[in-house]
Design an enzyme around this catalytic site. Sequence first.
Site, PDB file in Angstrom:
ATOM      1  N   HIS A  83       0.846  -1.186   0.000  1.00 25.58           N
ATOM      2  CA  HIS A  83       0.000   0.000   0.000  1.00 25.58           C
ATOM      3  C   HIS A  83       0.887   1.244   0.000  1.00 25.58           C
ATOM      4  CE1 HIS A  83       0.422  -0.703   4.506  1.00 25.58           C
ATOM      5  NE2 HIS A  83       0.867   0.528   4.369  1.00 25.58           N
TER       6      HIS A  83
HETATM    7  P1  TYD Z   1      -1.563  -2.833   7.545  1.00 27.31           P
HETATM    8  O1  TYD Z   1      -1.113  -1.429   7.735  1.00 27.31           O
HETATM    9  O2  TYD Z   1      -2.223  -3.204   6.259  1.00 27.31           O
HETATM   10  O3  TYD Z   1      -0.312  -3.815   7.803  1.00 27.31           O
HETATM   11  P2  TYD Z   1       0.983  -4.040   6.884  1.00 27.31           P
HETATM   12  O4  TYD Z   1       1.234  -2.808   6.094  1.00 27.31           O
HETATM   13  O5  TYD Z   1       2.083  -4.341   7.834  1.00 27.31           O
HETATM   14  O6  TYD Z   1       0.745  -5.237   6.025  1.00 27.31           O
HETATM   15  O7  TYD Z   1      -2.488  -3.211   8.767  1.00 27.31           O
HETATM   16  C1  TYD Z   1      -2.974  -4.519   8.994  1.00 27.31           C
HETATM   17  C2  TYD Z   1      -4.285  -4.414   9.782  1.00 27.31           C
HETATM   18  O8  TYD Z   1      -4.051  -3.814  11.048  1.00 27.31           O
HETATM   19  C3  TYD Z   1      -5.338  -3.563   9.070  1.00 27.31           C
HETATM   20  O9  TYD Z   1      -6.597  -4.175   9.289  1.00 27.31           O
HETATM   21  C4  TYD Z   1      -5.297  -2.244   9.804  1.00 27.31           C
HETATM   22  C5  TYD Z   1      -4.842  -2.626  11.197  1.00 27.31           C
HETATM   23  N1  TYD Z   1      -4.018  -1.586  11.831  1.00 27.31           N
HETATM   24  C6  TYD Z   1      -4.527  -0.853  12.892  1.00 27.31           C
HETATM   25  O10 TYD Z   1      -5.671  -1.043  13.328  1.00 27.31           O
HETATM   26  N2  TYD Z   1      -3.752   0.113  13.466  1.00 27.31           N
HETATM   27  C7  TYD Z   1      -2.490   0.355  13.036  1.00 27.31           C
HETATM   28  O11 TYD Z   1      -1.778   1.247  13.596  1.00 27.31           O
HETATM   29  C8  TYD Z   1      -1.955  -0.400  11.930  1.00 27.31           C
HETATM   30  C9  TYD Z   1      -0.573  -0.160  11.407  1.00 27.31           C
HETATM   31  C10 TYD Z   1      -2.767  -1.364  11.375  1.00 27.31           C
END
Ligand code: TYD
Length: 141
Positions: free
Chosen positions: A58
Amino acid sequence: MEEIKVKKTGIIKLQSIKDGFDGVLSIAECGRQIPFDVKRTYYIYNLINHRDVIRGKHAHKSLKQVIFCINGSFVLSLDDGTNKQEIVMDDPTVGVYLGPELWHTMTNFKNNCIMLVLASDWYNESDYIRDYEEFLQYIKR
Ligand code: TYD
């Protein structure tokens, strides 16, 4: 670490104090090594070394972050919409700045990898761009 070609990113080197058998202390200070005030910290662990394991995929519209690998290693893939680059993250004293509008992906987690992320703002799903085509459109606007 190799030179960075991708825009909206940069290498952040932390000062470390080595204490022989008593380990190493690494320090990140806002307004010094970290180019924003940190409003949120999160860490990712229990990662399995498998080719299908992938995180990130992303970009953010305005969030600024610095990512560290504080244990083990992983590969950070960066894409500013024009240039792409892979960085092996395996040094706890080296962070990578992830500016807004930068597509990033993390893979190849090894040796009990632990990622530590410092972020400029609270979690806000509406700041995410999770579709690559939408990312390309967004940065062209
Ligand atoms: P995501 O940012 O997509 O993780 P990565 O980039 O490491 O693959 O987040 C994964 C899940 O966690 C998504 O459902 C959003 C949630 N999340 C939160 O609730 N708070 C946060 O601070 C972060 C980073 C993620």
